[in-house]
Motif scaffolding. Structure first.
Motif, PDB file in Angstrom:
ATOM      1  N   PHE A 347       1.805 -14.340 -12.635  1.00  0.00           N
ATOM      2  CA  PHE A 347       2.659 -14.891 -11.596  1.00  0.00           C
ATOM      3  C   PHE A 347       2.033 -14.640 -10.216  1.00  0.00           C
ATOM      4  O   PHE A 347       1.403 -13.595  -9.987  1.00  0.00           O
ATOM      5  CB  PHE A 347       4.048 -14.251 -11.673  1.00  0.00           C
ATOM      6  N   PRO A 348       2.135 -15.574  -9.248  1.00  0.00           N
ATOM      7  CA  PRO A 348       1.548 -15.399  -7.899  1.00  0.00           C
ATOM      8  C   PRO A 348       2.291 -14.332  -7.100  1.00  0.00           C
ATOM      9  O   PRO A 348       3.450 -14.038  -7.370  1.00  0.00           O
ATOM     10  CB  PRO A 348       1.709 -16.778  -7.275  1.00  0.00           C
ATOM     11  N   VAL A 349       1.562 -13.784  -6.098  1.00  0.00           N
ATOM     12  CA  VAL A 349       2.153 -12.779  -5.214  1.00  0.00           C
ATOM     13  C   VAL A 349       2.884 -13.499  -4.100  1.00  0.00           C
ATOM     14  O   VAL A 349       2.299 -14.335  -3.392  1.00  0.00           O
ATOM     15  CB  VAL A 349       1.071 -11.852  -4.644  1.00  0.00           C
ATOM     16  N   LEU A 350       4.099 -13.207  -3.881  1.00  0.00           N
ATOM     17  CA  LEU A 350       4.936 -13.905  -2.911  1.00  0.00           C
ATOM     18  C   LEU A 350       5.367 -13.012  -1.765  1.00  0.00           C
ATOM     19  O   LEU A 350       6.327 -13.320  -1.054  1.00  0.00           O
ATOM     20  CB  LEU A 350       6.185 -14.468  -3.618  1.00  0.00           C
ATOM     21  N   GLU A 351       4.653 -11.905  -1.536  1.00  0.00           N
ATOM     22  CA  GLU A 351       5.072 -10.993  -0.476  1.00  0.00           C
ATOM     23  C   GLU A 351       4.869 -11.601   0.906  1.00  0.00           C
ATOM     24  O   GLU A 351       5.596 -11.304   1.846  1.00  0.00           O
ATOM     25  CB  GLU A 351       4.286  -9.689  -0.587  1.00  0.00           C
ATOM     26  N   GLU A 352       3.817 -12.443   1.068  1.00  0.00           N
ATOM     27  CA  GLU A 352       3.555 -13.043   2.371  1.00  0.00           C
ATOM     28  C   GLU A 352       4.664 -13.994   2.785  1.00  0.00           C
ATOM     29  O   GLU A 352       4.871 -14.241   3.969  1.00  0.00           O
ATOM     30  CB  GLU A 352       2.218 -13.779   2.341  1.00  0.00           C
TER      31      GLU A 352
END
Length: 369
Positions: A347-352
């Motif tokens: 799954f992609p990192v969505l913190e940004e």
């Protein structure tokens, strides 16, 4: 004459008889019982006692043998019990209203005891009539579908009632202090009847065990019944006023007890001798070859073969139509789908893309430091 006219005619006859009975009751001033004379002062008690005595004449008089059937006698007994119970109720009401008059109370208590004793005697006679009816149906074949055949257990219950009746009557007679010779003789008669009824009860109890196939218990009961019958026979033969009918019944009972005990003894020995033979026959009937396996086939397994699944009419083999309950079978179900690719997905990192929180003046100060 039928219907309402007959009922009206019977009602008029009954009313006329009641009126005549009331006139005759005026002459009934005493009630005699075992040498006692108890005065009867209440008109209601007189009428009830007189009615009961008239019914007793129908049962014990010369017209007793001409009564059409046992049911007629039972109906008369029911009316007799009603009359005596009415008399006792009236006597007890007089006892309540007697107050402190001791002499009147003694007379009423004696009258109540006498009427109760006569009522107990008639109850025994009624139950003996029921025993006679039951015995007549004991060995009778059931020709009529609606006719009930007597079982030995029913006679045992009837003799239980008779034993209870005799015990109650004996307790009632022996309740007084100073008893006359008539009362003592009456109590001894109750003891003889008790012994005879016990012998009869034991005999029919043995019959019930015999029908159940319990040979040892039946043999012991028949021997005990014979012993009781002989004891009762000796007591009835040793009295002065002999009851020939009861003596003959006890002699017959003793012979039947001896015959039944011999039959049970012989039957028990025969069954004991045949037991190994029957066991060997059953063991020899057991087979482990293919024929036994073939006999286990059911109707659905051999639809192409013209063979009866019910079996021969002369044999006791159970029908082989279908297995019941049916055996368990495996059946297909819907497939269970598992998500096997879930663990392989990155799954992609969505913190940004997450919103950053804005702090106050102090938070910036500490952050810069």
């Amino acid at each position: 004459m039928e219907g309402p006219a007959l009922d009206l005619f019977k009602a008029k006859i009954e009313a006329a008889m009641e009126e005549a009975r009331s006139q005759q009751a005026a002459s009934l001033t005493e009630f005699n019982w075992l040498g006692y004379r108890f005065p009867v002062s209440n008109p209601k008690s007189r009428v009830s006692i007189l009615k009961a005595q008239e019914l007793e004449k129908d049962l014990q008089g010369p017209t007793a043998e001409s009564l059409p059937a046992e049911k007629k006698k039972l109906t008369i007994f029911d009316k007799l019990f009603t009359a005596y119970n009415d008399a006792r109720n009236t006597i007890r009401s007089d006892l309540v209203s007697a107050g402190n008059a001791e002499s009147v109370k003694d007379e009423l208590n004696g009258l109540d005891k006498a009427v109760g004793a006569v009522l107990g005697q008639r109850t025994i006679e009624r139950n003996q009539l029921l025993v006679k009816i039951a015995k007549s149906k004991l060995n009778r074949k059931r020709d009529d579908k609606n006719e009930k055949v007597t079982k030995p257990e029913e006679l045992v219950r009837l003799y239980d009632l008779l034993l209870q009746n005799v015990a109650d009557l004996s307790d009632l007679v022996s309740s007084g202090r100073d008893r006359k010779p008539e009362e003592i003789a009456f109590e001894e008669e109750c003891e003889r009847k008790n012994l005879a009824f016990r012998a009869e009860r034991c005999f029919y109890l043995g019959k019930s065990y015999s029908l159940a196939g319990k040979r040892v218990e039946a043999y012991a009961l028949f021997c005990r019944a014979r012993s009781l019958a002989e004891d009762a026979l000796n007591k009835f033969q040793n009295i002065g006023n002999k009851d020939e009918g009861t003596i003959q019944e006890l002699k017959t009972l003793s012979r039947e007890c001896r015959a039944s005990s011999c039959i049970e003894h012989a039957t028990g020995i025969m069954e004991e001798e045949k037991a190994p033979e029957n066991l060997s026959k059953k063991i020899s009937a057991i087979s482990l070859n293919e024929t036994a396996t073939k006999a286990e086939k059911y109707l659905l397994d051999k639809l192409d073969v013209y063979e009866s699944a019910v079996g021969d009419a002369n044999t006791k083999m159970a029908p082989k139509i279908e297995r019941f309950p049916p055996a368990f079978q495996s059946i297909p179900r819907n497939p269970i789908v598992l998500d096997l690719a879930y663990n392989c997905i990155e799954f992609p990192v969505l913190e940004e893309r997450m919103k950053k929180g804005r702090g106050g003046f102090m938070s910036r100060f500490f952050r810069s430091g």
